[in-house]
Design an enzyme around this catalytic site. Structure first.
Site, PDB file in Angstrom:
ATOM      1  CB  ALA A  65       6.748  -9.047  -8.372  1.00  0.00           C
ATOM      2  N   GLY A 110       2.009 -10.636  -7.172  1.00  0.00           N
ATOM      3  CA  GLY A 110       2.734 -11.905  -7.022  1.00  0.00           C
ATOM      4  C   GLY A 110       2.386 -12.632  -5.719  1.00  0.00           C
ATOM      5  CD  GLU A 113       0.728 -13.335 -10.385  1.00  0.00           C
ATOM      6  OE1 GLU A 113       1.612 -12.587  -9.916  1.00  0.00           O
ATOM      7  OE2 GLU A 113       0.575 -13.511 -11.605  1.00  0.00           O
ATOM      8  CD  GLU A 133      -0.348  -7.994 -10.882  1.00  0.00           C
ATOM      9  OE1 GLU A 133      -1.571  -7.811 -10.716  1.00  0.00           O
ATOM     10  OE2 GLU A 133       0.263  -8.952 -10.391  1.00  0.00           O
TER      11      GLU A 133
HETATM   12  N1  COA Z   1       7.574  -4.045  -4.178  1.00  0.00           N
HETATM   13  C1  COA Z   1       8.552  -3.372  -3.543  1.00  0.00           C
HETATM   14  N2  COA Z   1       8.356  -2.727  -2.380  1.00  0.00           N
HETATM   15  C2  COA Z   1       7.123  -2.802  -1.836  1.00  0.00           C
HETATM   16  C3  COA Z   1       6.069  -3.496  -2.440  1.00  0.00           C
HETATM   17  C4  COA Z   1       6.342  -4.133  -3.684  1.00  0.00           C
HETATM   18  N3  COA Z   1       5.401  -4.849  -4.311  1.00  0.00           N
HETATM   19  N4  COA Z   1       4.955  -3.370  -1.659  1.00  0.00           N
HETATM   20  C5  COA Z   1       5.326  -2.632  -0.602  1.00  0.00           C
HETATM   21  N5  COA Z   1       6.641  -2.280  -0.699  1.00  0.00           N
HETATM   22  C6  COA Z   1       7.427  -1.483   0.249  1.00  0.00           C
HETATM   23  C7  COA Z   1       7.077  -0.005   0.166  1.00  0.00           C
HETATM   24  O1  COA Z   1       7.765   0.611  -0.907  1.00  0.00           O
HETATM   25  C8  COA Z   1       7.539   0.468   1.518  1.00  0.00           C
HETATM   26  O2  COA Z   1       8.936   0.585   1.497  1.00  0.00           O
HETATM   27  P1  COA Z   1       9.668   1.893   2.168  1.00  0.00           P
HETATM   28  O3  COA Z   1       9.293   1.819   3.622  1.00  0.00           O
HETATM   29  O4  COA Z   1      11.126   1.639   1.912  1.00  0.00           O
HETATM   30  O5  COA Z   1       9.096   3.080   1.472  1.00  0.00           O
HETATM   31  C9  COA Z   1       7.196  -0.699   2.428  1.00  0.00           C
HETATM   32  O6  COA Z   1       7.099  -1.830   1.584  1.00  0.00           O
HETATM   33  C10 COA Z   1       5.891  -0.534   3.170  1.00  0.00           C
HETATM   34  O7  COA Z   1       4.866  -0.287   2.219  1.00  0.00           O
HETATM   35  P2  COA Z   1       3.897   0.996   2.246  1.00  0.00           P
HETATM   36  O8  COA Z   1       3.432   1.250   0.858  1.00  0.00           O
HETATM   37  O9  COA Z   1       4.575   2.137   2.967  1.00  0.00           O
HETATM   38  O10 COA Z   1       2.718   0.434   3.166  1.00  0.00           O
HETATM   39  P3  COA Z   1       1.184   0.925   3.167  1.00  0.00           P
HETATM   40  O11 COA Z   1       0.563   0.299   4.357  1.00  0.00           O
HETATM   41  O12 COA Z   1       1.108   2.407   3.016  1.00  0.00           O
HETATM   42  O13 COA Z   1       0.548   0.277   1.833  1.00  0.00           O
HETATM   43  C11 COA Z   1       0.146  -1.476   0.214  1.00  0.00           C
HETATM   44  C12 COA Z   1       0.439  -1.108   1.692  1.00  0.00           C
HETATM   45  C13 COA Z   1       0.206  -2.980   0.096  1.00  0.00           C
HETATM   46  C14 COA Z   1      -1.257  -0.963  -0.161  1.00  0.00           C
HETATM   47  C15 COA Z   1       1.206  -0.791  -0.683  1.00  0.00           C
HETATM   48  O14 COA Z   1       2.483  -1.122  -0.185  1.00  0.00           O
HETATM   49  C16 COA Z   1       1.163  -1.232  -2.131  1.00  0.00           C
HETATM   50  O15 COA Z   1       0.291  -0.805  -2.864  1.00  0.00           O
HETATM   51  N6  COA Z   1       2.119  -2.086  -2.560  1.00  0.00           N
HETATM   52  C17 COA Z   1       2.268  -2.522  -3.921  1.00  0.00           C
HETATM   53  C18 COA Z   1       1.212  -3.524  -4.280  1.00  0.00           C
HETATM   54  C19 COA Z   1       1.343  -3.941  -5.745  1.00  0.00           C
HETATM   55  O16 COA Z   1       1.141  -3.163  -6.649  1.00  0.00           O
HETATM   56  N7  COA Z   1       1.691  -5.199  -5.938  1.00  0.00           N
HETATM   57  C20 COA Z   1       1.834  -5.756  -7.249  1.00  0.00           C
HETATM   58  C21 COA Z   1       3.238  -5.696  -7.674  1.00  0.00           C
HETATM   59  S1  COA Z   1       3.436  -6.403  -9.282  1.00  0.00           S
END
Ligand code: COA
Length: 258
Positions: A65, A110, A113, A133
């Site tokens: 999400a 999400g 999910e 989460e």
């Molecule tokens: N919501 C909003 N933005 C998100 C996102 C999310 N769930 N997941 C990734 N993004 C965005 C990042 O903020 C980043 O944006 P920016 O370039 O404007 O800073 C962009 O997507 C790229 O992500 P980034 O974190 O730079 O890539 P990465 O390769 O370093 O890491 C992940 C990849 C998936 C490990 C990391 O993005 C992450 O942990 N995301 C969240 C996962 C999460 O907690 N999901 C559950 C949400 S309830």
């Protein structure tokens, strides 16, 4: 037509691609609104026989999400957000046309999910699954606590939910979270191959399989009774007459979905 989705219909297979690759296809309000509109289209367009849900870009199916939309929500608003997400995902799970997830990278929160509410999943070998989460002080809100237990069993689900550990595609296959793992290049080809087989079967019978299998996890239904009703219903369909007659005449059945 859509701002954050790409859709494409070919040979009866409707591909919905979540298209925010710069945000790893995170599910924001717009994506949910458009997913609902695409599901309306699935229901109303008779040319659509089955559906693939996937993510744009090489890195992510859906990384969760959209966390930026969580800021400042009240308890009531948090509950409303979860309820709305669950309703969309029920629409996918209960859809009577087959919907499969082609997971092409991160399927987190999400995203995991979303993959789990599809009828089944295939993954590319760079896929990663998880419910992270608890890293955010949250729990899954779009059905993740329920469907992860259903799909991989309570013990392993509890571990993944509580630890936020991610699993790779090979582990997801071992846990039967996904049915197949293939290369990124072959992912959509494999998804289409499976759906082409399913699309050649009697659509109302396929719908009956979905309803009866879903009834296992629906406390408002007795799954065996659902099976009896769906089995009986087949006898008034043209396709059942066609299928049985074609078998006896050693012909290939031509199903019409009636
Ligand atoms: N919501 C909003 N933005 C998100 C996102 C999310 N769930 N997941 C990734 N993004 C965005 C990042 O903020 C980043 O944006 P920016 O370039 O404007 O800073 C962009 O997507 C790229 O992500 P980034 O974190 O730079 O890539 P990465 O390769 O370093 O890491 C992940 C990849 C998936 C490990 C990391 O993005 C992450 O942990 N995301 C969240 C996962 C999460 O907690 N999901 C559950 C949400 S309830």
């Amino acid at each position: 037509m859509y701002q954050s989705l790409l859709t494409h219909l070919e040979n009866g297979i409707f591909t919905i691609t979540i298209n925010r690759p710069d945000k790893l296809n995170a599910l924001n309000n717009v994506v949910f609104t458009e997913l609902n509109a695409a599901l309306d289209e699935v229901g109303s367009n008779e040319e659509i026989q089955s559906v693939i849900i996937t993510g744009a870009g090489p890195k992510a199916f859906v990384a969760g999400a959209d966390i930026t939309e969580f800021n400042g929500l009240t308890v009531k608003e948090g509950m409303e957000l979860a309820k709305a997400g669950q309703e969309t995902f029920f629409r996918i799970e209960r859809n009577t046309k087959p919907i499969i997830a082609a997971v092409n990278g991160f399927a987190l929160g999400g995203g995991c999910e979303l993959a789990m509410c599809c009828h089944f999943r295939i993954a590319s070998d760079n896929a990663k699954f998880g419910q992270p989460e608890v890293n955010l002080g949250l729990i899954p809100g779009y059905g993740g606590t329920q469907r992860l237990v259903q799909l991989i069993g309570k013990g392993k689900a509890m571990e993944l939910l509580m630890s936020a550990q991610l699993i790779d595609a090979a582990e997801a296959l071992r846990l039967q979270l996904v049915n197949y793992v293939t290369t990124p290049e072959n992912l959509l080809i494999k998804a289409k191959e499976i759906l082409t087989i399913i699309n050649s079967k009697a659509p109302l019978a396929v719908a009956g399989c979905i309803k009866a299998a879903n009834a296992v996890y629906d406390e408002s239904q007795n799954g065996y009774e659902t099976e009896i009703a769906e089995f009986g219903y087949c006898f008034e369909t043209e396709d059942m007459k066609e299928g049985t007659a074609a078998f006896l005449e050693k012909q290939k059945a031509q199903f019409k979905g009636v």
